[in-house]
Design an enzyme around this catalytic site. Structure first.
Site, PDB file in Angstrom:
ATOM      1  CB  CYS A  32      -0.907  -0.004   1.227  1.00  0.00           C
ATOM      2  SG  CYS A  32      -1.923   1.474   1.380  1.00  0.00           S
ATOM      3  CE1 TYR A  63      -5.946   2.359  -3.981  1.00  0.00           C
ATOM      4  CE2 TYR A  63      -8.291   2.489  -3.509  1.00  0.00           C
ATOM      5  CZ  TYR A  63      -7.021   2.034  -3.195  1.00  0.00           C
ATOM      6  OH  TYR A  63      -6.842   1.249  -2.082  1.00  0.00           O
ATOM      7  CD  GLU A  75      -2.106   0.751  -3.723  1.00  0.00           C
ATOM      8  OE1 GLU A  75      -1.620   1.263  -2.694  1.00  0.00           O
ATOM      9  OE2 GLU A  75      -3.231   0.212  -3.752  1.00  0.00           O
ATOM     10  CG  ASP A 110      -2.916  -4.573   1.784  1.00  0.00           C
ATOM     11  OD1 ASP A 110      -4.116  -4.691   2.124  1.00  0.00           O
ATOM     12  OD2 ASP A 110      -2.180  -3.674   2.206  1.00  0.00           O
ATOM     13  CE1 TYR A 115      -2.400  -2.799  -1.884  1.00  0.00           C
ATOM     14  CE2 TYR A 115      -3.496  -4.794  -2.638  1.00  0.00           C
ATOM     15  CZ  TYR A 115      -3.560  -3.505  -2.145  1.00  0.00           C
ATOM     16  OH  TYR A 115      -4.781  -2.912  -1.927  1.00  0.00           O
ATOM     17  CB  CYS A 180       0.020   2.215   7.987  1.00  0.00           C
ATOM     18  SG  CYS A 180       1.760   2.076   7.505  1.00  0.00           S
ATOM     19  CB  CYS A 189      19.757  -2.815   4.869  1.00  0.00           C
ATOM     20  SG  CYS A 189      18.567  -3.287   3.635  1.00  0.00           S
TER      21      CYS A 189
END
Length: 194
Positions: A32, A63, A75, A110, A115, A180, A189
């Site tokens: 998203c 959308y 997205e 999602d 996505y 979210c 990382c």
């Protein structure tokens, strides 16, 4: 067609701003776009973020159309950043760490191609850094017991970016308790490897 005349609700920069004066542009898809945009605008050195659609076959998508899965668009968040304040590697580390790059065509609940995890680069240097970081990060991801990274990395030039509707721009600033599913995925990382 989305209105590009506005300014970013958090950063105050024009949505139609171009990457000039040494600034760089990159396009990131990681589920998203509301969450991806937020962790990008929170990154020091980022000058502009905007949400939109990219990587599909239809022109001027909405959308609703993208949500059908038939457009092929993801997205996506357009990011303009100052490489003197945040390197491409540092920016991509934020991207990789704040979603699950091992999932194919989904982030959590999602589901769908919109996505997917993808990076569209605009310079050869970005493309090289993205590939090197993906490879180095994948070693850590696999060591943590996760599957290999599924993130698509695309060489320049990028395809057309279609700006999303106004209500999607800066969505989580306008709706601070909005949906979210992004955040630290638990695997850091590597830094300073190239």
């Amino acid at each position: 067609m989305a209105d590009t005349s506005g300014t970013h609700v958090v950063l105050g920069t024009p949505l139609d701003m171009q990457a000039e004066d040494g600034n760089l542009e990159i396009f990131l898809a990681g589920g998203c776009f509301w969450g991806v945009e937020r962790f990008m605008w929170e990154t020091p050195g980022v000058i502009l973020t905007s949400t939109g659609y990219m990587g599909g076959k239809s022109t001027a998508p909405t959308y609703v159309q993208v949500c059908t899965g038939f457009t092929g668009h993801a997205e996506t968040v357009r990011v303009i950043y100052d490489p003197k304040r945040v390197t491409t590697q540092e920016l991509l580390a934020v991207f990789f760490e704040n979603h699950d790059p091992t999932q194919v065509n989904r982030q959590g609940n999602d589901l769908g191609t919109q996505y997917r995890s993808a990076i569209w680069t605009t310079t050869a240097e970005q493309f090289e850094v993205a590939q090197l970081l993906k490879s180095a990060y994948e070693e850590r991801i696999i060591a943590a017991g996760m599957p290999p990274i599924a993130t698509e990395i695309h060489s320049p030039p990028p395809p057309v970016f279609y700006l999303a509707e106004e209500y999607h721009q800066g969505y989580l600033h306008k709706n601070p308790h909005g949906y979210c599913n992004h955040g630290f995925n638990g695997v850091e990382c590597p830094s300073g490897v190239f």
